[in-house]
Scaffold this motif. Structure first.
Motif, PDB file in Angstrom:
ATOM      1  N   LEU A   1       0.142  13.966  -0.748  1.00 48.56           N
ATOM      2  CA  LEU A   1      -0.468  13.259   0.371  1.00 48.56           C
ATOM      3  C   LEU A   1      -1.986  13.202   0.269  1.00 48.56           C
ATOM      4  O   LEU A   1      -2.633  12.447   0.996  1.00 48.56           O
ATOM      5  CB  LEU A   1      -0.075  13.931   1.689  1.00 48.56           C
ATOM      6  N   LEU A   2      -2.564  13.993  -0.636  1.00 48.21           N
ATOM      7  CA  LEU A   2      -4.014  14.031  -0.798  1.00 48.21           C
ATOM      8  C   LEU A   2      -4.472  13.429  -2.123  1.00 48.21           C
ATOM      9  O   LEU A   2      -5.674  13.380  -2.394  1.00 48.21           O
ATOM     10  CB  LEU A   2      -4.515  15.482  -0.699  1.00 48.21           C
TER      11      LEU A   2
ATOM     12  N   PRO B   1     -11.927  16.200  -2.912  1.00 51.75           N
ATOM     13  CA  PRO B   1     -12.404  15.156  -1.987  1.00 51.75           C
ATOM     14  C   PRO B   1     -13.908  14.953  -2.129  1.00 51.75           C
ATOM     15  O   PRO B   1     -14.620  15.841  -2.635  1.00 51.75           O
ATOM     16  CB  PRO B   1     -12.055  15.724  -0.617  1.00 51.75           C
ATOM     17  N   VAL B   2     -14.369  13.827  -1.672  1.00 50.38           N
ATOM     18  CA  VAL B   2     -15.793  13.504  -1.727  1.00 50.38           C
ATOM     19  C   VAL B   2     -16.307  13.287  -0.312  1.00 50.38           C
ATOM     20  O   VAL B   2     -15.841  12.404   0.411  1.00 50.38           O
ATOM     21  CB  VAL B   2     -16.052  12.248  -2.581  1.00 50.38           C
ATOM     22  N   GLY B   3     -17.271  14.108   0.107  1.00 50.31           N
ATOM     23  CA  GLY B   3     -17.982  13.906   1.350  1.00 50.31           C
ATOM     24  C   GLY B   3     -17.268  14.381   2.592  1.00 50.31           C
ATOM     25  O   GLY B   3     -16.076  14.715   2.587  1.00 50.31           O
TER      26      GLY B   3
ATOM     27  N   GLU C   1     -15.027   1.654  -2.640  1.00 48.22           N
ATOM     28  CA  GLU C   1     -13.696   1.073  -2.450  1.00 48.22           C
ATOM     29  C   GLU C   1     -12.710   2.028  -1.794  1.00 48.22           C
ATOM     30  O   GLU C   1     -11.745   1.610  -1.153  1.00 48.22           O
ATOM     31  CB  GLU C   1     -13.162   0.636  -3.820  1.00 48.22           C
ATOM     32  N   ARG C   2     -12.966   3.338  -1.895  1.00 54.07           N
ATOM     33  CA  ARG C   2     -12.023   4.322  -1.352  1.00 54.07           C
ATOM     34  C   ARG C   2     -11.819   4.184   0.158  1.00 54.07           C
ATOM     35  O   ARG C   2     -10.822   4.664   0.698  1.00 54.07           O
ATOM     36  CB  ARG C   2     -12.502   5.746  -1.672  1.00 54.07           C
ATOM     37  N   PHE C   3     -12.727   3.547   0.860  1.00 51.20           N
ATOM     38  CA  PHE C   3     -12.585   3.376   2.304  1.00 51.20           C
ATOM     39  C   PHE C   3     -11.669   2.210   2.679  1.00 51.20           C
ATOM     40  O   PHE C   3     -11.450   1.952   3.855  1.00 51.20           O
ATOM     41  CB  PHE C   3     -13.960   3.212   2.951  1.00 51.20           C
TER      42      PHE C   3
ATOM     43  N   HIS D   1      -4.190   7.018   0.648  1.00 51.78           N
ATOM     44  CA  HIS D   1      -4.274   8.440   0.978  1.00 51.78           C
ATOM     45  C   HIS D   1      -5.696   8.906   1.288  1.00 51.78           C
ATOM     46  O   HIS D   1      -5.894  10.064   1.657  1.00 51.78           O
ATOM     47  CB  HIS D   1      -3.718   9.295  -0.165  1.00 51.78           C
ATOM     48  N   GLU D   2      -6.683   8.034   1.133  1.00 55.55           N
ATOM     49  CA  GLU D   2      -8.066   8.484   1.301  1.00 55.55           C
ATOM     50  C   GLU D   2      -8.332   9.004   2.711  1.00 55.55           C
ATOM     51  O   GLU D   2      -9.063   9.981   2.892  1.00 55.55           O
ATOM     52  CB  GLU D   2      -9.041   7.349   0.970  1.00 55.55           C
TER      53      GLU D   2
END
Length: 690
Positions: free
Chosen positions: A257-258, A269-271, A332-334, A341-342
């Protein structure tokens, strides 16, 4: 899980209907105008000593000084045993009949006002410690409002400031940690009309303005004043942003899920985003809470069908609204259509070591994922670590985590693993009055007090789930859904939670909930259309934070004292200050409760209040300060020596129609409004409140 209504849409910028005392600007940028949307929680649940110090380590002198500051927030030295069915305050002695002494608070309360300044009591002084754009890292340029860059912002103090805590490095030097909750681009940039039309540089600036800051501060000439250290090496200064590399730890680390395309192992993760309140550990690290993370993503309706109910439960935005910040234009991850999953990688408690500027922040998955408001720690009687947390949204829940292993003095390696294994609980409240006594009006029941009993329902322990139909990983990533399933009590926006260092009672700020109907009122949330909020006290069995059962009461029901539906722990309401929308709470070493407000519904500015919770002055609430136009009071933090109180003045000037060309506030420097941390102290060196 029953399918909830469709994923919410973000409404047009600055034109959305909004509730409570906030401006549309605040509603839009802080929480994505959550109150104007359908509820995320559609379940049918009932409505209803001194900190242990470590031995000297490789940073012993610094670490020991930091631990001393925790006494007022996590220590419960000599906490009075709870009376059966009563409050910790009563157990500690309440009223002249019990021989309890008055508090030592003696200042003249500040009158409610609408002035564009930090208003403080007579005899006190204040100053700004650090403001948005002040240099933090080496090479940071002087702030220039009209020539901002992302590179500069990444080295400067971030935007809106919320949780504040101090870690002493001796008598007159300390580190200050501050959360940067969110950005208000309408006030940050001239001519801003939404993320779709924002420049790429503006979006990058916003990413860099989130997160948190560590800055060195020093005492001024032995007074209660503190100022930013601006010379020398300042080796601990640090900026953490929405782009800082982090890691997951705990049972859900590495979960499918992550996992994302950029992080196929689900470990990096980032941020961090929308960091609201927080807490500290007994070993001197900061716990910072990710709250309204839903508003940063687009295309929530484009995730795989199996994931949509969970995305909905976390109120993730539908589509690609022009009014959103559009972080997806830079990263793009947003975009959840591409990286579904982001969003699961945000909404956690993040542990940060202020004494190691090279350390990697850790997202602690054992503490669950929701809109975390805070994470305040204490120790159970057997030495296990306990963390109290609230989920800041209408009809959401109150949680606590109890570690499996015990805290061991001086064993830093062992202690650093306590947050990775333990049991996560959610609270269930039961009133002790007949149902007919609770009619939604706020009128006290026949026994004269809103109170009752409750228990902590286990959700997950390590890789063992207690929730039918959910794995441990699912419980931790979709904690709200798990709490729905076990029948937790829906609360009126549970925000900050703190344990009283003298009595041991746990106090919860319940900010408001105008959506609660009379039919949904219960003894723990007794008012329909609750626009002013209340404060809840929890007293766990044997006054032991490790216990699963507790008693509870409402010592403060906020609003205009002339309103019969208000309650000030039985104190004469002719003497108290009006208060609306409690948000953050803190204690001084004497056990007095300090309350910061957000969204005052009484027509005046938010402020900071103090109220004794025991003795003859229990319930005697007085206003200590007010903040400028459009601002919210955050923090607060009373230093261990009680000679200073820090407040974060968040979003000054955040008023509908305001812009850089038409600022609503000029605080603090007479120019553009800038969120800032301020300190207040007594002009003659006396304790705060004297």
């Amino acid at each position: 899980m029953a399918n909830p209504p469709g994923v919410r849409k973000l409404l047009p910028l600055l034109s959305t209907p909004h509730k409570a005392g906030r401006s549309a600007l605040t509603c839009q940028y802080r929480c994505g105008n959550a109150c104007a949307h359908e509820l995320g929680n559609t379940s049918d649940n009932a409505y209803f000593g001194d900190v242990v110090k470590e031995a000297l380590s490789r940073r012993g002198m610094l670490r020991a000084g930091a631990l001393g500051a925790l006494v007022a927030t996590t220590g419960v030295a000599g906490a009075a045993p709870a009376l059966a069915g009563g409050s910790a305050s009563a157990a500690a002695g309440n009223g002249a009949a019990n021989g309890a002494a008055d508090s030592q608070l003696s200042f003249t309360p500040v009158r409610p006002n609408t002035d564009d300044k930090l208003t403080i009591p007579e005899g006190y002084k204040s100053s700004v410690v650090v403001r948005w754009g002040d240099p933090v890292l080496p090479g940071a340029p002087k702030f220039d409002f009209d020539h901002q860059t992302a590179a500069a912002q990444a080295k400067q103090f971030g935007y809106n400031c919320d949780y504040v805590t101090m870690l002493p490095m001796g008598k007159d030097r300390a580190l200050l940690w501050v959360n940067h909750e969110y950005t208000d681009e309408t006030l940050m940039f001239r001519g801003y009309t939404g993320g779709a039309k924002a420049t790429v540089e503006q979006i990058k600036i916003a990413l860099a303005a989130h997160g948190g800051s560590v800055v060195e501060v020093e005492r001024v000439r032995g007074t209660g004043q503190w100022k930013l250290v601006t010379s020398g090496r300042r080796r601990y200064n640090r900026r953490i942003t929405a782009q800082t590399k982090m890691r997951f730890s705990g049972p859900a680390a590495g979960s499918d899920l992550l996992k994302t395309a950029a992080d196929p192992k689900g470990l990096a993760p980032v941020g961090m985003l929308n960091n609201c309140s927080g807490g500290m550990t007994p070993w001197g690290t900061v716990l910072t809470a990710e709250e309204n993370i839903d508003q940063y993503f687009v295309n929530g309706d484009k995730v795989p069908a199996a994931q949509r109910p969970y995305i909905t439960r976390y109120t993730i935005t539908e589509g690609v609204p022009e009014e959103s910040r559009r972080f997806d234009r830079v990263e793009e991850r947003f975009d959840l259509a591409k990286h579904p999953h982001e969003a699961n990688r945000f909404g956690w408690i993040v542990e940060i070591d202020p004494f190691d500027p090279d350390s990697t922040p850790i997202k602690r998955t054992a503490l669950g994922r929701f809109k975390h408001e805070a994470a305040n720690t204490t120790l159970a009687k057997d030495g296990r670590l306990v963390v109290y947390m609230g989920d800041d949204a209408r009809f959401e829940y109150i949680y606590k985590f109890v570690s499996k292993e015990r805290y061991i003095r001086g064993n830093e390696r062992h202690n650093r693993e306590l947050l990775d294994e333990g049991t996560l609980y959610v609270a269930k409240f039961t009133g002790d009055s007949p149902k007919g006594d609770i009619d939604g009006s706020g009128t006290p029941p026949k026994d004269g007090e809103f109170d009752g009993s409750g228990h902590w329902i286990p959700l997950v322990s390590g890789m063992k789930s207690y929730v039918k139909g959910m794995t441990a990983e699912e419980v931790l990533v979709y904690t709200r859904v798990a709490a729905d399933k076990v029948g937790a009590t829906k609360m009126d926006r549970p925000e900050d939670m703190e344990r009283n260092p003298v009595t041991g009672g746990v106090y919860v700020a319940l900010t408001n909930n105008t959506d609660r109907t009379a039919a949904q009122a219960d003894e723990a949330n007794p008012r329909a259309a609750n626009k002013h909020g209340h404060v809840l006290e929890i007293v766990e069995k044997r006054n032991d934070a490790g216990e699963r059962s507790f008693s509870w009461s409402l010592p403060l029901i906020c609003g205009d004292p002339e309103d019969p539906a208000t309650y000030f722990a039985g104190y004469d309401k002719d003497q108290v200050s009006p208060i609306s929308c409690p948000d953050n709470v803190a204690f001084d070493r004497d056990g007095n409760l300090w309350i910061a407000t957000d969204g005052n519904q009484l027509g005046t500015h938010d402020g900071l209040f103090v109220m004794p919770v025991r003795g003859r002055e229990r319930g005697y609430l007085r206003q200590f300060l007010t903040v400028p136009i459009g601002a919210e009071t955050c923090g607060p933090m009373v230093t261990e020596d009680q000679r200073s109180v820090f407040v974060a003045v968040q979003h000054p000037g955040e008023i509908d129609g305001a812009s850089p060309d038409k600022p609503a506030s000029r605080w603090p420097d007479g120019d553009q409004p800038r969120p800032a941390v301020a300190v207040v102290w007594h002009g003659e060196g006396q304790k705060i409140g004297s």
